[in-house]
Write a protein that holds these residues in place. Structure first.
Motif, short mmCIF file in Angstrom:
data_model
loop_
_atom_site.label_atom_id
_atom_site.label_comp_id
_atom_site.label_asym_id
_atom_site.label_seq_id
_atom_site.Cartn_x
_atom_site.Cartn_y
_atom_site.Cartn_z
N GLN A 1 66.70 -22.83 -50.16
CA GLN A 1 66.90 -22.55 -51.58
C GLN A 1 67.01 -23.83 -52.41
O GLN A 1 66.71 -23.82 -53.59
CB GLN A 1 68.15 -21.69 -51.78
CG GLN A 1 68.08 -20.34 -51.09
CD GLN A 1 69.38 -19.57 -51.20
OE1 GLN A 1 70.17 -19.78 -52.12
NE2 GLN A 1 69.62 -18.67 -50.27
N LEU A 2 67.49 -24.90 -51.78
CA LEU A 2 67.64 -26.17 -52.48
C LEU A 2 67.07 -27.28 -51.62
O LEU A 2 67.44 -27.43 -50.45
CB LEU A 2 69.12 -26.43 -52.79
CG LEU A 2 69.45 -27.67 -53.64
CD1 LEU A 2 70.72 -27.44 -54.44
CD2 LEU A 2 69.62 -28.93 -52.79
N PHE A 3 66.16 -28.06 -52.21
CA PHE A 3 65.55 -29.20 -51.53
C PHE A 3 65.70 -30.41 -52.44
O PHE A 3 65.10 -30.47 -53.52
CB PHE A 3 64.07 -28.93 -51.24
CG PHE A 3 63.36 -30.07 -50.58
CD1 PHE A 3 63.57 -30.36 -49.25
CD2 PHE A 3 62.47 -30.86 -51.30
CE1 PHE A 3 62.91 -31.42 -48.63
CE2 PHE A 3 61.79 -31.92 -50.69
CZ PHE A 3 62.03 -32.20 -49.35
N SER A 4 66.54 -31.37 -52.04
CA SER A 4 66.83 -32.53 -52.89
C SER A 4 66.68 -33.81 -52.09
O SER A 4 67.47 -34.10 -51.20
CB SER A 4 68.25 -32.43 -53.46
OG SER A 4 68.54 -33.55 -54.27
N VAL A 5 65.63 -34.58 -52.42
CA VAL A 5 65.40 -35.88 -51.77
C VAL A 5 65.16 -36.96 -52.83
O VAL A 5 64.55 -37.99 -52.55
CB VAL A 5 64.21 -35.83 -50.79
CG1 VAL A 5 64.52 -34.90 -49.63
CG2 VAL A 5 62.92 -35.40 -51.50
N CYS A 6 65.65 -36.77 -54.02
CA CYS A 6 65.42 -37.74 -55.09
C CYS A 6 66.13 -39.06 -54.80
O CYS A 6 67.06 -39.13 -54.00
CB CYS A 6 65.88 -37.18 -56.44
SG CYS A 6 67.64 -36.82 -56.55
N GLU A 7 65.64 -40.13 -55.45
CA GLU A 7 66.22 -41.46 -55.34
C GLU A 7 66.25 -41.97 -53.90
O GLU A 7 67.29 -42.32 -53.35
CB GLU A 7 67.62 -41.50 -55.98
CG GLU A 7 67.58 -41.21 -57.47
CD GLU A 7 68.90 -41.43 -58.17
OE1 GLU A 7 69.46 -42.55 -58.00
OE2 GLU A 7 69.37 -40.53 -58.87
N ASN A 8 65.05 -41.97 -53.29
CA ASN A 8 64.83 -42.59 -51.99
C ASN A 8 63.61 -43.49 -52.11
O ASN A 8 63.22 -43.89 -53.22
CB ASN A 8 64.63 -41.51 -50.92
CG ASN A 8 65.95 -40.95 -50.42
OD1 ASN A 8 66.67 -41.59 -49.66
ND2 ASN A 8 66.28 -39.72 -50.83
N ASN A 9 63.00 -43.81 -50.99
CA ASN A 9 61.78 -44.62 -50.99
C ASN A 9 60.64 -43.85 -50.31
O ASN A 9 59.79 -44.45 -49.64
CB ASN A 9 62.03 -45.95 -50.26
CG ASN A 9 63.10 -46.79 -50.91
OD1 ASN A 9 63.06 -47.02 -52.13
ND2 ASN A 9 64.08 -47.23 -50.14
N LEU A 10 60.62 -42.55 -50.50
CA LEU A 10 59.61 -41.72 -49.87
C LEU A 10 58.25 -41.93 -50.52
O LEU A 10 58.15 -42.19 -51.73
CB LEU A 10 60.02 -40.25 -49.97
CG LEU A 10 61.34 -39.91 -49.26
CD1 LEU A 10 61.82 -38.52 -49.63
CD2 LEU A 10 61.21 -40.05 -47.75
N GLU A 11 57.20 -41.79 -49.72
CA GLU A 11 55.85 -42.02 -50.22
C GLU A 11 54.93 -40.93 -49.70
O GLU A 11 55.35 -39.99 -49.03
CB GLU A 11 55.36 -43.40 -49.78
CG GLU A 11 55.39 -43.60 -48.28
CD GLU A 11 55.03 -45.02 -47.88
OE1 GLU A 11 54.73 -45.82 -48.78
OE2 GLU A 11 55.02 -45.31 -46.68
N GLY A 12 53.64 -41.09 -50.02
CA GLY A 12 52.68 -40.10 -49.58
C GLY A 12 52.67 -38.88 -50.49
O GLY A 12 53.39 -38.81 -51.48
N PRO A 13 51.89 -37.88 -50.16
CA PRO A 13 51.76 -36.70 -51.02
C PRO A 13 52.92 -35.73 -50.85
O PRO A 13 53.63 -35.74 -49.83
CB PRO A 13 50.45 -36.06 -50.52
CG PRO A 13 50.42 -36.42 -49.06
CD PRO A 13 51.00 -37.81 -48.97
N ILE A 14 53.11 -34.91 -51.85
CA ILE A 14 54.00 -33.76 -51.71
C ILE A 14 53.23 -32.71 -50.92
O ILE A 14 52.14 -32.29 -51.34
CB ILE A 14 54.41 -33.20 -53.08
CG1 ILE A 14 55.20 -34.26 -53.86
CG2 ILE A 14 55.24 -31.93 -52.93
CD1 ILE A 14 55.52 -33.86 -55.30
#
Length: 299
Positions: free
Chosen positions: A228-241
């Protein structure tokens, strides 16, 4: 005739109380006294017991918001039937989380968030195999997130955020098949999001924001269809969603902002009909806003 044996009351009164209060002059637990005289310790504030003809055993110690300024006594190990430990919020407990907690093998719920505990998470917690709730967030814990915690197969809620760990999220997390909540926000996590997280099909909330995670967002998260909740903001993730995220039909909040994700916004996100909040800002996304997002009436 039988004799009551309130040994655990004496431990609470003479040792655990003093430790929690930090030896100060102010009595923050005034009704914790005279345990040697009777079984009345089972009626003390924050204490619940189970009783037999010969003994009383503490099964719950709940003292939230008591402004306790002391430490966690290793004598907690003497409360052998303890099932719930709640020292969350409004306390100021410090020093280490005692490894002796591993002796409390009946422990099911542990709430010690929002204190000042430091040091590492004791590996002895693996002995608490009945544990369903583990809240250690908002302390000063450091070191690794122990991979041995993956042996706690009954865990349903884990909050370890707002600490100062120096490790990655262990792949053993896939052992938590009953897990519904993962809270590792703002705790200095490094490395990648393990693909094994996709095995947690009961997972409802995944909070990994404000860390140093890198690599791609694993498409395996789409297997967590209860999310229900997916929160990965403010990281260094890359690539496509990942386009596969369109399978997350229960998701209500989707936050990937302030990363380095690239490519177009997947039109499959338009299938998330329960979505109420979508944050994709401050990335390297390209292309147009998919018209399919207009199908989400609650957005």
């Amino acid at each position: 005739m039988f004799v009551l044996l309130p040994q655990e009351g004496e431990i609470l009164d003479l040792q655990i109380k003093e430790s929690l209060q930090g030896g100060g002059d102010t009595d923050l637990l005034p009704d914790w006294s005279n345990a040697s005289a009777s079984s009345d310790f089972c009626k003390w504030q924050g204490v619940k017991c189970t009783s037999t003809l010969t003994s009383h055993n503490v099964i719950s110690l709940a003292l939230p918001t008591r402004n306790l300024p002391g430490r966690f006594s290793p004598m907690i190990r003497k409360l052998s039937r303890l099932e719930e430990l709640d020292l969350i919020f409004g306390n100021r407990l410090y020093e280490h989380v005692p490894p002796e907690l591993g002796n409390c093998t009946h422990l099911q719920q542990r709430y010690v968030s929002n204190n000042f505990f430091s040091g590492v998470i004791p590996s002895t917690l693996v002995n608490c195999s009945l544990l369903t709730v583990l809240y250690l967030s908002a302390n000063n814990l450091s070191g690794d997130v122990p991979a041995s915690l993956g042996k706690l197969l009954n865990l349903q809620f884990v909050r370890l955020g707002y600490n100062r760990f120096t490790s990655s999220l262990p792949p053993e997390i896939n052992n938590y098949t009953k897990l519904t909540f993962i809270g590792f926000a703002s705790c200095n996590l490094k490395g990648t999001i393990p693909i094994e997280i996709g095995k947690l099909q009961m997972l409802e909330e995944l909070c990994l924001h404000e860390n140093q995670l890198n690599g791609f967002i694993p498409s395996s998260v789409a297997n967590c269809t209860s999310l229900q909740l997916f929160s990965v903001c403010e990281n260094n993730l890359e690539g496509p969603i990942p386009r596969e995220f369109g399978l997350l039909g229960s998701v209500q909040m989707f936050t990937v902002s302030k990363n380095n994700t690239q490519g177009p916004i997947p039109r499959e996100l338009g299938l998330l009909r329960r979505l109420e909040s979508l944050w994709l800002n401050d990335n390297l996304l390209s292309g147009h806003l998919p018209s399919q997002l207009g199908n989400i009436s609650m957005l």
